[in-house]
Design a protein around this motif. Structure first.
Motif, PDB file in Angstrom:
ATOM      1  N   VAL A  59      -2.346 -54.133 -23.635  1.00  0.00           N
ATOM      2  CA  VAL A  59      -3.075 -53.134 -24.430  1.00  0.00           C
ATOM      3  C   VAL A  59      -2.142 -52.011 -24.864  1.00  0.00           C
ATOM      4  N   ARG A  60      -1.311 -51.549 -23.938  1.00  0.00           N
ATOM      5  CA  ARG A  60      -0.415 -50.433 -24.232  1.00  0.00           C
ATOM      6  C   ARG A  60       0.897 -50.868 -24.888  1.00  0.00           C
ATOM      7  N   ARG A  61       1.058 -52.190 -25.091  1.00  0.00           N
ATOM      8  CA  ARG A  61       2.221 -52.749 -25.782  1.00  0.00           C
ATOM      9  C   ARG A  61       3.542 -52.415 -25.083  1.00  0.00           C
ATOM     10  N   HIS A  62       3.517 -52.335 -23.772  1.00  0.00           N
ATOM     11  CA  HIS A  62       4.736 -52.027 -23.021  1.00  0.00           C
ATOM     12  C   HIS A  62       5.826 -53.065 -23.251  1.00  0.00           C
ATOM     13  N   SER A  67      11.767 -54.749 -27.993  1.00  0.00           N
ATOM     14  CA  SER A  67      11.871 -55.366 -29.322  1.00  0.00           C
ATOM     15  C   SER A  67      11.741 -54.316 -30.423  1.00  0.00           C
ATOM     16  N   ASP A  68      10.913 -53.300 -30.204  1.00  0.00           N
ATOM     17  CA  ASP A  68      10.818 -52.207 -31.176  1.00  0.00           C
ATOM     18  C   ASP A  68      12.141 -51.452 -31.262  1.00  0.00           C
ATOM     19  N   LEU A  69      12.777 -51.271 -30.128  1.00  0.00           N
ATOM     20  CA  LEU A  69      14.073 -50.599 -30.103  1.00  0.00           C
ATOM     21  C   LEU A  69      15.119 -51.418 -30.857  1.00  0.00           C
ATOM     22  N   LEU A  70      15.125 -52.734 -30.647  1.00  0.00           N
ATOM     23  CA  LEU A  70      16.047 -53.606 -31.384  1.00  0.00           C
ATOM     24  C   LEU A  70      15.796 -53.527 -32.889  1.00  0.00           C
ATOM     25  N   ARG A  71      14.527 -53.525 -33.275  1.00  0.00           N
ATOM     26  CA  ARG A  71      14.178 -53.408 -34.696  1.00  0.00           C
ATOM     27  C   ARG A  71      14.719 -52.102 -35.266  1.00  0.00           C
ATOM     28  N   ASP A  72      14.560 -50.997 -34.526  1.00  0.00           N
ATOM     29  CA  ASP A  72      15.051 -49.703 -34.993  1.00  0.00           C
ATOM     30  C   ASP A  72      16.570 -49.703 -35.130  1.00  0.00           C
ATOM     31  N   ILE A  73      17.258 -50.329 -34.182  1.00  0.00           N
ATOM     32  CA  ILE A  73      18.728 -50.421 -34.253  1.00  0.00           C
ATOM     33  C   ILE A  73      19.143 -51.220 -35.482  1.00  0.00           C
ATOM     34  N   VAL A 100      26.259 -40.265 -43.026  1.00  0.00           N
ATOM     35  CA  VAL A 100      26.996 -41.200 -42.172  1.00  0.00           C
ATOM     36  C   VAL A 100      27.105 -40.632 -40.765  1.00  0.00           C
ATOM     37  N   ASP A 101      27.428 -39.363 -40.658  1.00  0.00           N
ATOM     38  CA  ASP A 101      27.525 -38.732 -39.333  1.00  0.00           C
ATOM     39  C   ASP A 101      26.172 -38.770 -38.608  1.00  0.00           C
ATOM     40  N   ARG A 102      25.107 -38.499 -39.358  1.00  0.00           N
ATOM     41  CA  ARG A 102      23.765 -38.521 -38.754  1.00  0.00           C
ATOM     42  C   ARG A 102      23.413 -39.931 -38.293  1.00  0.00           C
ATOM     43  N   TYR A 103      23.702 -40.934 -39.115  1.00  0.00           N
ATOM     44  CA  TYR A 103      23.437 -42.326 -38.722  1.00  0.00           C
ATOM     45  C   TYR A 103      24.256 -42.724 -37.493  1.00  0.00           C
ATOM     46  N   SER A 104      25.472 -42.259 -37.443  1.00  0.00           N
ATOM     47  CA  SER A 104      26.311 -42.581 -36.280  1.00  0.00           C
ATOM     48  C   SER A 104      25.715 -41.997 -35.003  1.00  0.00           C
ATOM     49  N   ARG A 105      25.236 -40.763 -35.076  1.00  0.00           N
ATOM     50  CA  ARG A 105      24.602 -40.150 -33.895  1.00  0.00           C
ATOM     51  C   ARG A 105      23.324 -40.900 -33.512  1.00  0.00           C
ATOM     52  N   GLN A 106      22.509 -41.255 -34.500  1.00  0.00           N
ATOM     53  CA  GLN A 106      21.278 -42.002 -34.224  1.00  0.00           C
ATOM     54  C   GLN A 106      21.599 -43.362 -33.605  1.00  0.00           C
ATOM     55  N   ARG A 107      22.633 -44.018 -34.137  1.00  0.00           N
ATOM     56  CA  ARG A 107      23.040 -45.319 -33.590  1.00  0.00           C
ATOM     57  C   ARG A 107      23.430 -45.175 -32.128  1.00  0.00           C
ATOM     58  N   ASP A 108      24.223 -44.158 -31.826  1.00  0.00           N
ATOM     59  CA  ASP A 108      24.655 -43.943 -30.447  1.00  0.00           C
ATOM     60  C   ASP A 108      23.458 -43.674 -29.524  1.00  0.00           C
ATOM     61  N   GLN A 109      22.501 -42.899 -30.006  1.00  0.00           N
ATOM     62  CA  GLN A 109      21.309 -42.608 -29.198  1.00  0.00           C
ATOM     63  C   GLN A 109      20.488 -43.875 -28.950  1.00  0.00           C
ATOM     64  N   LEU A 110      20.297 -44.675 -29.993  1.00  0.00           N
ATOM     65  CA  LEU A 110      19.542 -45.917 -29.843  1.00  0.00           C
ATOM     66  C   LEU A 110      20.269 -46.902 -28.940  1.00  0.00           C
ATOM     67  N   GLN A 111      21.584 -46.977 -29.082  1.00  0.00           N
ATOM     68  CA  GLN A 111      22.359 -47.874 -28.228  1.00  0.00           C
ATOM     69  C   GLN A 111      22.265 -47.446 -26.768  1.00  0.00           C
ATOM     70  N   TYR A 112      22.311 -46.148 -26.528  1.00  0.00           N
ATOM     71  CA  TYR A 112      22.180 -45.647 -25.160  1.00  0.00           C
ATOM     72  C   TYR A 112      20.815 -46.041 -24.589  1.00  0.00           C
ATOM     73  N   LYS A 113      19.766 -45.844 -25.365  1.00  0.00           N
ATOM     74  CA  LYS A 113      18.428 -46.219 -24.900  1.00  0.00           C
ATOM     75  C   LYS A 113      18.366 -47.719 -24.609  1.00  0.00           C
ATOM     76  N   PHE A 114      18.956 -48.513 -25.488  1.00  0.00           N
ATOM     77  CA  PHE A 114      18.934 -49.957 -25.302  1.00  0.00           C
ATOM     78  C   PHE A 114      19.678 -50.349 -24.025  1.00  0.00           C
ATOM     79  N   ASP A 115      20.799 -49.726 -23.782  1.00  0.00           N
ATOM     80  CA  ASP A 115      21.612 -50.067 -22.615  1.00  0.00           C
ATOM     81  C   ASP A 115      21.001 -49.588 -21.300  1.00  0.00           C
ATOM     82  N   HIS A 116      20.225 -48.513 -21.330  1.00  0.00           N
ATOM     83  CA  HIS A 116      19.771 -47.891 -20.087  1.00  0.00           C
ATOM     84  C   HIS A 116      18.269 -47.951 -19.834  1.00  0.00           C
ATOM     85  N   GLU A 117      17.500 -48.381 -20.797  1.00  0.00           N
ATOM     86  CA  GLU A 117      16.052 -48.414 -20.580  1.00  0.00           C
ATOM     87  C   GLU A 117      15.670 -49.650 -19.796  1.00  0.00           C
TER      88      GLU A 117
END
Length: 191
Positions: A59-62, A67-73, A100-117
Motif C-alpha cells: 500500500v505504501r509502495r515501500h 526503483s524510483d531512485l534508479l528512474r530519477d538517476i 551542469v554544476d547543479r546536475y552534477s550535485r544532484q547526481r552525487d546526491q542521488l548516487q549517495y542515496k542509492f549506495d546507502h539506502e
C-alpha cells in the motif's frame, strides 16, 4: 486486503519453499510467505498480522523506493547528456555551466542515496507494522498476532544464531522496538 486502501486491486499470495521463515511484499499486490514460516505453527492471528504488515508495504509502495531512485538517476543522466551536447556544440553560456554544476550535485546526491539506502528503511518497517496491525484488527483478527509472531521469530533466531541477532540489522528495527511501537499504536487506537 479488504481492510486496506487497495482492497479493489487483485492481490497474489504465494507460499514459497524456503528453509528460513520469512514473508515479503515484492510489489503492489504481490506477497509471498515461506513454508517454513507456516511450519512454525503460527496462528491465524499471527499470520494475519504478518500478511497485514506485507500488505502495508504494498500500500505504501515501500518496495518501489529503489526503483524510483534508479528512474530519477537515469532521468538526471539523460538531462545531463543533453546539456553536455549543447556545450560540446559550442554553446558556452554561464547558465549552461551553472546547470551542469547543479546536475552534477544532484547526481552525487542521488548516487549517495542509492549506495546507502536500505531496501526498506526502519521507518518503513515501523509504518508497515502499525498499518498491518490496523488491517489485521479491522479484518477481525487479534491485535496480538503480529507481536506474537515477531516474538516467536526472535526466539527462533536466538536459538539458531545466539544473541548477536538482537543487534540492529540492516533492514528491520530490533524486535523490542517494534513491539514497543505496536503497543503504543494499540493504545492510541484503543485495541
Amino acid at each position: 486486503v479488504k481492510a486496506s486502501p487497495l482492497r479493489g486491486m487483485k492481490w497474489t499470495f504465494v507460499v514459497v519453499n524456503m528453509p528460513s521463515p520469512n514473508a515479503a511484499c515484492t510489489g503492489e499486490g504481490h506477497v509471498f510467505v515461506t513454508d517454513s514460516l507456516l511450519d512454525m505453527g503460527i496462528t491465524d492471528d499471527e499470520l494475519a498480522g504478518v500478511l497485514g504488515h506485507e500488505v502495508a508495504h504494498g500500500v505504501r509502495r515501500h518496495v518501489f523506493r529503489r526503483s524510483d531512485l534508479l528512474r530519477d538517476i537515469m532521468q538526471l543522466l539523460r538531462d545531463y547528456e543533453k546539456l553536455q551536447a549543447r556545450i560540446d556544440k559550442g554553446e558556452n553560456s554561464l547558465t549552461l555551466r551553472e546547470q551542469v554544476d547543479r546536475y552534477s550535485r544532484q547526481r552525487d546526491q542521488l548516487q549517495y542515496k542509492f549506495d546507502h539506502e536500505r531496501f526498506y528503511s526502519h521507518v518503513d518497517e515501523e509504518e508497515a507494522d502499525v498499518l498491518g496491525l490496523r488491517y489485521a484488527v479491522t479484518a477481525g483478527f487479534s491485535a496480538d498476532g503480529l507481536g506474537e509472531c515477531l516474538g516467536r521469530l526472535e526466539k527462533l533466531r536466538i536459538n539458531q544464531f545466539g544473541t548477536a541477532v538482537l543487534k540492529d540489522d540492516m533492514s528491520h528495527p530490533p524486535t523490542a522496538r517494534r513491539l514497543e511501537i505496536l503497543q503504543r499504536a494499540r493504545q492510541n487506537a484503543g485495541f
